[in-house]
Design a protein around this motif. Sequence first.
Motif, PDB file in Angstrom:
ATOM      1  N   ALA A 193       0.834  -1.203   0.000  1.00  0.00           N
ATOM      2  CA  ALA A 193       0.000   0.000   0.000  1.00  0.00           C
ATOM      3  C   ALA A 193       0.871   1.255   0.000  1.00  0.00           C
ATOM      4  O   ALA A 193       0.570   2.232  -0.694  1.00  0.00           O
ATOM      5  CB  ALA A 193      -0.933  -0.002   1.210  1.00  0.00           C
ATOM      6  N   PHE A 194       1.959   1.239   0.765  1.00  0.00           N
ATOM      7  CA  PHE A 194       2.870   2.379   0.811  1.00  0.00           C
ATOM      8  C   PHE A 194       3.487   2.634  -0.560  1.00  0.00           C
ATOM      9  O   PHE A 194       3.500   3.756  -1.058  1.00  0.00           O
ATOM     10  CB  PHE A 194       3.969   2.132   1.846  1.00  0.00           C
TER      11      PHE A 194
ATOM     12  N   ALA B 154       2.414   1.646  -3.500  1.00  0.00           N
ATOM     13  CA  ALA B 154       1.379   2.058  -4.449  1.00  0.00           C
ATOM     14  C   ALA B 154       1.035   3.536  -4.275  1.00  0.00           C
ATOM     15  O   ALA B 154       0.900   4.265  -5.258  1.00  0.00           O
ATOM     16  CB  ALA B 154       0.130   1.201  -4.272  1.00  0.00           C
ATOM     17  N   ALA B 155       0.915   3.973  -3.042  1.00  0.00           N
ATOM     18  CA  ALA B 155       0.571   5.374  -2.784  1.00  0.00           C
ATOM     19  C   ALA B 155       1.688   6.324  -3.196  1.00  0.00           C
ATOM     20  O   ALA B 155       1.435   7.394  -3.750  1.00  0.00           O
ATOM     21  CB  ALA B 155       0.243   5.566  -1.307  1.00  0.00           C
ATOM     22  N   GLN B 156       2.916   5.937  -2.961  1.00  0.00           N
ATOM     23  CA  GLN B 156       4.052   6.814  -3.239  1.00  0.00           C
ATOM     24  C   GLN B 156       4.446   6.849  -4.703  1.00  0.00           C
ATOM     25  O   GLN B 156       4.901   7.876  -5.206  1.00  0.00           O
ATOM     26  CB  GLN B 156       5.268   6.397  -2.400  1.00  0.00           C
TER      27      GLN B 156
ATOM     28  N   GLN C 113       2.531   5.498  -7.544  1.00  0.00           N
ATOM     29  CA  GLN C 113       1.491   5.185  -8.527  1.00  0.00           C
ATOM     30  C   GLN C 113       1.587   6.050  -9.779  1.00  0.00           C
ATOM     31  O   GLN C 113       1.249   5.614 -10.872  1.00  0.00           O
ATOM     32  CB  GLN C 113       0.107   5.298  -7.923  1.00  0.00           C
TER      33      GLN C 113
END
Length: 56
Positions: A13-14, A16-18, A20
């Motif tokens: 998740a980290f 993907a968020a950073q 993407q």
Amino acid sequence: MDAISRDLDAARAFVAAQFQRFAHKDARDHGERAAFLAVLDAQGNLATAARTLGIH
């Protein structure tokens, strides 16, 4: 980062968020994506990444 590396879902998740924005395939982002990948491939060595990209 050490704490997050113990939780694979949180790590994904980290990332993907950073990062993407680098997943988009339009021409505008091609240079940024190439530079980002060159730095990763060079394990953070900016001089090596620059040579790979033909900057130096």
